[in-house]
Design an enzyme around this catalytic site. Structure first.
Site, PDB file in Angstrom:
ATOM      1  N   SER A  85      59.965 -23.629  62.157  1.00  0.00           N
ATOM      2  CA  SER A  85      60.705 -24.210  63.273  1.00  0.00           C
ATOM      3  C   SER A  85      59.932 -25.223  64.104  1.00  0.00           C
ATOM      4  O   SER A  85      60.524 -25.876  64.967  1.00  0.00           O
ATOM      5  CB  SER A  85      61.210 -23.100  64.193  1.00  0.00           C
ATOM      6  OG  SER A  85      62.357 -22.503  63.661  1.00  0.00           O
ATOM      7  N   TYR A 181      68.842 -18.893  70.785  1.00  0.00           N
ATOM      8  CA  TYR A 181      68.208 -19.693  69.733  1.00  0.00           C
ATOM      9  C   TYR A 181      69.070 -19.693  68.475  1.00  0.00           C
ATOM     10  O   TYR A 181      69.478 -18.637  67.984  1.00  0.00           O
ATOM     11  CB  TYR A 181      66.840 -19.106  69.422  1.00  0.00           C
ATOM     12  CG  TYR A 181      65.943 -19.981  68.598  1.00  0.00           C
ATOM     13  CD1 TYR A 181      65.016 -20.807  69.205  1.00  0.00           C
ATOM     14  CD2 TYR A 181      65.995 -19.956  67.216  1.00  0.00           C
ATOM     15  CE1 TYR A 181      64.166 -21.597  68.451  1.00  0.00           C
ATOM     16  CE2 TYR A 181      65.155 -20.743  66.451  1.00  0.00           C
ATOM     17  CZ  TYR A 181      64.244 -21.565  67.073  1.00  0.00           C
ATOM     18  OH  TYR A 181      63.414 -22.351  66.325  1.00  0.00           O
ATOM     19  N   SER A 182      69.349 -20.886  67.941  1.00  0.00           N
ATOM     20  CA  SER A 182      70.138 -20.996  66.713  1.00  0.00           C
ATOM     21  C   SER A 182      69.681 -22.189  65.901  1.00  0.00           C
ATOM     22  O   SER A 182      69.697 -23.332  66.387  1.00  0.00           O
ATOM     23  CB  SER A 182      71.631 -21.139  67.030  1.00  0.00           C
ATOM     24  OG  SER A 182      72.371 -21.380  65.843  1.00  0.00           O
ATOM     25  N   ASN A 183      69.276 -21.945  64.666  1.00  0.00           N
ATOM     26  CA  ASN A 183      68.870 -23.028  63.771  1.00  0.00           C
ATOM     27  C   ASN A 183      70.001 -24.010  63.501  1.00  0.00           C
ATOM     28  O   ASN A 183      69.761 -25.179  63.203  1.00  0.00           O
ATOM     29  CB  ASN A 183      68.390 -22.424  62.450  1.00  0.00           C
ATOM     30  CG  ASN A 183      67.080 -21.684  62.597  1.00  0.00           C
ATOM     31  OD1 ASN A 183      66.023 -22.281  62.687  1.00  0.00           O
ATOM     32  ND2 ASN A 183      67.151 -20.364  62.644  1.00  0.00           N
TER      33      ASN A 183
END
Length: 372
Positions: A85, A181-183
């Site tokens: 990330s 949080y999110s990809n």
């Protein structure tokens, strides 16, 4: 991708080009070296490595453990690793450069650039802004847990494939009302970059960041590329609880994580990147200020706060650093820099799976930047 919650002899790196090896001191053990040894001894990482850059651009490099469990080769000093990330900060910088060029606005809606693409249960691109994507306040569901097997089994997924997987899930919350949080946010941000520029995201990162900063060991893997190009420690994966020995997962296909986590770099290149970013070497003042404007990750706590693709971390009362962490099968990394130009990055060759491992990984960087 998002951070996630076999002992061998320890090895110490020797000097690298434009740097120097970590010295022994009369004052006692080096805390950075001790931190890497903890990752190997307590957190079952086969190997660990770090690079520390001072305000004058000089480096110390460190290694611990073994770089290959089969051959017992040492961890290569400043070897290439998958940065997970930490890729998000590179993607965010490209977006913010385009904001500075007037090609994107932070309050643009996703549908302004990708009409009709982002739709699902409780999900509508008409109501999600670019800023919400970069700051993880969009409410878009994450896809990470759904693609781990694809990554490990070297199955190529296009950004649209990963996005389709994410959009099968319901929205996490209404855009702008919470932080989570999110990809998936960075898949969409990367697609916006490609739509606005008409060029591949990997090319834009290379042209706008990697080449100008001379990051010679940093790259965005090509579609279907599974090997790491230069010298590197092997990366390992082990299920929790450990019922079998770690398996070598160095050669994976990171395509599923794309703009959210696919890149390869070295600890020293990451130091150069974050130091240059904070010193204004990549963005105009206005866009840098926007990028560094944060919101708390947890209400009532100020240890972690989120800017646009970068985190502000209060490592101790008087020590604040900026950076990002990343975990992908085989590797876990923390990379941070301070306002005065110092930077540190550390990697363990096993994705951190526990809170203790994450704390210890962050502690290596803390030791480098704050315990002087």
């Amino acid at each position: 991708m998002r951070k996630r919650l076999a002992l061998t002899a320890l090895a110490l790196a020797t000097a690298v080009t434009a740097g120097f090896a970590a010295p022994a001191t009369a004052a006692g053990p080096d805390p950075v070296r001790q931190g890497l040894e903890t990752l190997v001894r307590s957190d079952r990482a086969p190997g660990a490595l770090a690079s520390v850059m001072d305000a004058n651009g000089k480096f110390r490099t460190y290694t611990a453990g073994t770089g290959d469990r089969d051959t017992h080769a040492k961890v290569p000093r400043d070897g290439q690793v998958r940065i997970g990330s930490v890729t998000k900060t590179f993607t965010a910088v490209v977006v913010m450069q385009l904001v500075g060029e007037g090609k994107i606005r932070l309050n643009d809606r996703v549908d302004d650039h990708l009409p009709g693409l982002v739709r699902g249960k409780g999900i509508d691109g008409h109501h999600i802004t670019v800023q919400q994507l970069l700051q993880h306040t969009s409410g878009l569901p994450d896809f990470e847990d759904d693609v781990t097997d694809d990554i490990l089994e070297r199955r190529y997924l296009s950004p649209r494939d990963s996005l389709d997987i994410a959009l099968k899930h319901e929205a996490a919350f209404e855009p702008g009302t919470k932080w989570s949080y999110s990809n998936t946010n960075y898949l969409v941000a990367g697609l916006i970059v490609e739509k606005v520029t008409g060029r591949p995201l990997a090319e834009q990162i290379d042209k706008r960041i990697i080449q100008p900063l001379g990051l010679r060991h940093t790259y965005f893997p090509a579609p279907g590329e599974t090997a790491i190009r230069e010298r590197h420690p092997q990366g390992y994966h082990q299920d929790e609880p450990p019922v079998s020995p770690p398996r070598d997962v160095t050669e994976i296909d990171p395509s599923a994580s794309w703009a959210a986590g696919a890149m390869v770099s070295t600890n020293s290149d990451l130091n150069r990147f974050f130091s240059a970013l904070l010193k204004g070497g990549l963005l105009p003042d206005t866009q840098l200020e926007q990028m560094l404007t944060t919101i708390p990750v947890r209400k009532g706590e100020d240890r972690y706060s989120m800017g646009l693709g970068i985190m502000k971390v209060r490592l101790s009362k008087d020590c604040v650093a900026w950076g990002h962490n990343g975990g992908i099968p085989g590797y876990g990394t923390w990379a941070m820099a301070t306002a005065d130009g110092r930077a540190a990055s550390a990697t363990m060759t096993r994705e951190p799976k526990t809170g203790d491992a994450l704390t210890h990984l962050e502690g290596v960087v803390d030791a480098a930047l704050c315990r002087r």
